[in-house]
Design an enzyme around this catalytic site. Sequence first.
Site, PDB file in Angstrom:
ATOM      1  CG  ASP A 102      -9.691  -4.456   5.467  1.00  0.00           C
ATOM      2  OD1 ASP A 102     -10.477  -4.527   4.515  1.00  0.00           O
ATOM      3  OD2 ASP A 102      -8.452  -4.423   5.336  1.00  0.00           O
TER       4      ASP A 102
HETATM    5  N1  URA Z   1      -6.736  -0.520   2.996  1.00  0.00           N
HETATM    6  C1  URA Z   1      -6.737  -1.680   3.696  1.00  0.00           C
HETATM    7  O1  URA Z   1      -5.886  -2.526   3.501  1.00  0.00           O
HETATM    8  N2  URA Z   1      -7.707  -1.852   4.601  1.00  0.00           N
HETATM    9  C2  URA Z   1      -8.649  -0.943   4.896  1.00  0.00           C
HETATM   10  O2  URA Z   1      -9.492  -1.164   5.745  1.00  0.00           O
HETATM   11  C3  URA Z   1      -8.634   0.263   4.147  1.00  0.00           C
HETATM   12  C4  URA Z   1      -7.660   0.452   3.202  1.00  0.00           C
END
Ligand code: URA
Length: 240
Positions: A102
């Site tokens: 993310d």
């Molecule tokens: N899970 C998440 O919620 N975000 C990420 O960036 C990676 C795994």
Amino acid sequence: MERLQKVMAHAGIASRRKCEEIIEAGRVKVNGETVRELGTKVSNNDLIEVDGVPIYREEPRYFLLYKPKNMISAVSDDKDRPVVVDLIEGIEERIYPIGRLDFDTTGLLLLTNDGDFANLLMHPSYQVPKTYIAKVSDIPTDKGINLLRRGIVIDGKKTAPATVNVKSVNKDNRTSIVELTISEGWNHQVKKMFEAINCPVSKLKRERFGFLDLGKLQPGEYRELTAFEVDKLRKFATNN
Ligand code: URA
């Protein structure tokens, strides 16, 4: 295996759409046979010719990046936000991230231009364990931890068993640091898993991907994987 038009576009022949027209016009041969079907998939070992000229295949490249916060895991962004490939300097190959972290997640991200390798690592049946460190609001209950360990339903699907270690708890602030290892890679999976036990994530970092870790890298830094690591990852993905 990747779609023929994608490989052609990658090699700089034309846009993907134009490459489709070139295929339909019968101008493309794969291993000496004319191919007109757009669904055709090719591997790194196939010889592709356009108008009788073999196409140049990029040398495969593999990078391990420490993704900083506030960057998109993509090659471009329609809102012009910074993207991770911009951090990899001085290379001509068109690399892209394998999966994504993310915007606000930091940590270990692999990038490559090798579609077979990327598909292998992202394929649902060959998922590699990934370890995250999450700072979460509140203190997870034993029941919550056990739910994460056994599998918890998010978006109507049950997660596979996970490894969970509560590293520290701050009773005054009511926050905790939890290490979580999962094998799937669903969208926002870690955040959703913690939300499901009422401990929303405020900070998230991916520390490990299979046997790889960040080593001495700092946010924004990267290194190339060794040939040995690439082979080992291929084996690791198919054996897990
Ligand atoms: N899970 C998440 O919620 N975000 C990420 O960036 C990676 C795994």
